[in-house]
Write an enzyme that holds these catalytic residues in place. Structure first.
Site, short mmCIF file in Angstrom:
data_model
loop_
_atom_site.label_atom_id
_atom_site.label_comp_id
_atom_site.label_asym_id
_atom_site.label_seq_id
_atom_site.Cartn_x
_atom_site.Cartn_y
_atom_site.Cartn_z
N LYS A 39 0.87 -1.33 -0.01
CA LYS A 39 0.24 0.20 0.08
C LYS A 39 0.84 1.28 -0.05
O LYS A 39 0.71 2.18 -0.84
CB LYS A 39 -0.97 0.10 1.07
CG LYS A 39 -1.78 1.22 1.25
CD LYS A 39 -2.77 1.34 2.64
CE LYS A 39 -1.94 1.51 3.80
NZ LYS A 39 -1.85 3.42 3.98
N ASN A 40 1.71 1.26 0.92
CA ASN A 40 2.54 2.52 1.05
C ASN A 40 3.54 2.74 -0.08
O ASN A 40 3.85 3.99 -0.22
CB ASN A 40 3.33 2.63 2.36
CG ASN A 40 2.55 2.76 3.55
OD1 ASN A 40 1.46 3.22 3.46
ND2 ASN A 40 2.82 2.17 4.73
N CYS A 133 -5.10 13.26 12.26
CA CYS A 133 -4.90 12.09 12.11
C CYS A 133 -4.86 11.23 13.42
O CYS A 133 -4.30 11.86 14.19
CB CYS A 133 -3.58 11.61 11.68
SG CYS A 133 -3.45 9.79 11.19
N ARG A 138 1.70 14.77 12.24
CA ARG A 138 2.76 14.49 11.52
C ARG A 138 2.77 15.73 10.52
O ARG A 138 2.37 15.94 9.39
CB ARG A 138 2.27 13.50 10.39
CG ARG A 138 2.48 11.94 11.20
CD ARG A 138 2.01 10.86 10.42
NE ARG A 138 0.60 10.75 10.11
CZ ARG A 138 0.31 9.91 9.67
NH1 ARG A 138 0.96 8.89 9.16
NH2 ARG A 138 -1.14 9.87 9.38
N ASP A 326 4.16 -0.04 12.42
CA ASP A 326 2.66 -0.32 11.72
C ASP A 326 2.51 -1.74 12.04
O ASP A 326 1.55 -2.41 11.48
CB ASP A 326 2.84 -0.53 10.09
CG ASP A 326 2.51 1.00 9.47
OD1 ASP A 326 2.21 1.80 10.51
OD2 ASP A 326 2.57 1.12 8.36
N ARG A 418 -9.04 0.38 3.85
CA ARG A 418 -7.86 1.13 3.44
C ARG A 418 -6.74 0.66 3.22
O ARG A 418 -5.86 1.09 2.29
CB ARG A 418 -7.93 2.43 4.52
CG ARG A 418 -8.92 3.36 4.63
CD ARG A 418 -8.64 4.47 5.28
NE ARG A 418 -7.14 5.03 5.24
CZ ARG A 418 -6.23 4.66 6.41
NH1 ARG A 418 -6.72 4.21 7.29
NH2 ARG A 418 -5.01 4.76 6.12
#
Length: 458
Positions: A39-40, A133, A138, A326, A418
């Site tokens: 994903k990232n 967030c 961030r 994560d 997501r």
């Protein structure tokens, strides 16, 4: 996910219709699971395609809500996208605007990545500040200072970051820049911006994550000249123009790590492919400390055999190559049923322990002090109704449910969708008793606001 060719008219049934996930614990997993594209990496590489005035093809793009939203941002900028399964054709020849729309950027922090490529291509960019967030602040200060070092005039007004390049050629200039913190997002933004700059750029104290390497490899496939990705110093020799490329996204190391933990907590024997083992070194090391067997079965395949007795271990999250933030929530779920006490210290995000309350609802014994969680292992967890608080917390609750007695019902699945492609279906194929169904109206009313990409800008 569906899409019309030539335009981005994408819908996602999970997003349009809120649902809950029922998981009945106590069933061992068995079989093989296919790991999706990262994903990232996919999100930033989609943004990176803005650098190229010729058509590009991306392969192994995961079918995720976040990928949909990034596609919507690109479409709003005038980019033509065509989806065909996990293949995405992108044509950014005719970027029609330098301003990214607030209503889309506010839903996806990763869309802020567009500022570097747009500025490099057009000489100006106007991108809204990403919204708040759930896992912590961030700031984009490093991004802004880096773009200024490259010669851009940057100011923030009314929630919008405005950047422009002075001079007749409107081309950024090579520079040397030190990042105060090895921010993944800032590293990627500045690397993309410097790709088309005039001269050489040296970025020091950069992020070393595999997703940074994947972006550099993609840019190099387009004709960029980037070296040093994966080390603390990246050198970019600017080129005037990039060309077409056909590129495949790396496998998702966090999804792979999540399934490794799922195999360990359920004391199961499962295989994962494709994976890049080197990307999982800290995760594999910690799993082995808990007693799990991690076996390499080929160049891109791993096998996990869960231990009879899960041993306690301490974890501290750090920038790569340290233990990934994560994976913190998933490991916390594993350690709730370990033999002994574990100490988990979160150093990357200041508000990423909100899943503790939900795990405690399932019978875990976890206390929090500051950014540290003390996990005292219990013999077993019990099923309960729980609420996802962010992307990785949703996966942690699903993992905990595998080891719990009875049924666990997880709400807030917009977070899960997501970042994980069909996690429920993949677990079902491994033998988990799991059912997804529409959420009752009362759970919709209490469902939290969809949060943005969990690791994009840090």
């Amino acid at each position: 996910m569906t899409a019309s060719l030539g335009s981005l008219n994408i819908t996602n049934s999970h997003e349009a219709h809120p649902s809950v996930l029922h998981i009945w614990g106590g069933h061992p997993l068995q079989g093989q699971v296919k790991i999706s594209g990262a994903k990232n990496a996919a999100l930033v590489i989609m943004a990176g395609s803005l650098l190229c005035p010729e058509p590009c093809r991306l392969r192994n793009v995961p079918s995720l809500v976040d990928a949909i939203r990034m596609g919507q941002v690109l479409s709003a900028l005038g980019v033509d996208l065509q989806w065909n399964g996990d293949v995405l054709d992108i044509n950014a020849r005719d970027i029609t605007t330098s301003e990214a729309p607030y209503e889309l950027v506010s839903q996806l922090r990763a869309s802020f990545f567009a500022i570097g490529p747009i500025l490099a291509r057009l000489g100006e960019a106007h991108v809204p500040l990403p919204g708040g967030c759930a896992i912590g602040a961030r700031p984009v200060a490093i991004h802004v200072r880096g773009l200024q070092a490259l010669g851009a005039n940057v100011y923030i007004e009314h929630g919008m970051v405005h950047a422009s390049v002075p001079g007749r050629d409107r081309r950024l200039k090579g520079t040397k820049f030190y990042l105060d913190y090895p921010s993944v997002g800032a590293t990627e933004t500045l690397m993309m911006a410097a790709t088309l700059a005039d001269g050489e750029t040296i970025l020091d104290n950069v992020a070393q994550e595999p997703e940074v390497i994947d972006l550099a490899n993609f840019c190099n496939a387009l004709g960029a000249r980037i070296r040093g990705a994966g080390t603390k110093t990246i050198v970019i020799e600017g080129v005037p123009r990039l060309h077409t490329a056909d590129y495949s996204i790396i496998p998702d190391r966090i999804e792979a790590g999540t399934f490794l933990v799922a195999g360990a907590i359920s004391r199961s024997d499962i295989s994962l492919h494709p994976v890049i083992s080197d990307h999982l070194t800290p995760v594999i090391s910690k799993l082995r400390q808990t007693g799990a067997q991690i076996i390499t079965e080929g160049p891109d395949r791993l096998r996990v055999i869960g231990p009879d007795i899960i041993q306690a271990t301490d974890i501290e999250t750090l920038p790569y190559p340290g233990f990934p933030t994560d994976m913190q929530a998933q490991f916390m779920a594993l350690l709730t049923v370990s033999n002994g006490d574990s100490l988990i210290t979160e150093t990357v995000f200041e508000n990423r322990l909100r899943h503790v309350a939900e795990l405690n609802r399932m019978g875990a014994d976890i206390r929090v002090k500051g950014n540290t969680a003390i996990v005292r292992g219990v013999p077993t967890l019990t099923g309960a109704p729980v609420m996802s608080t962010d992307l990785r917390a949703s996966a942690a609750l699903a993992i905990a449910a595998l080891a719990a007695q009875g049924k666990t019902t997880i709400q807030g699945l917009q977070h899960l969708d997501r970042g994980y492609e069909n996690l429920d279906l993949k677990l079902q194929q491994l033998g988990v008793k799991i059912k997804r169904e529409p959420a009752p109206p009362e759970s919709e009313a209490h469902s939290p606001v969809i949060q943005s990409s969990q690791s994009a800008l840090k």
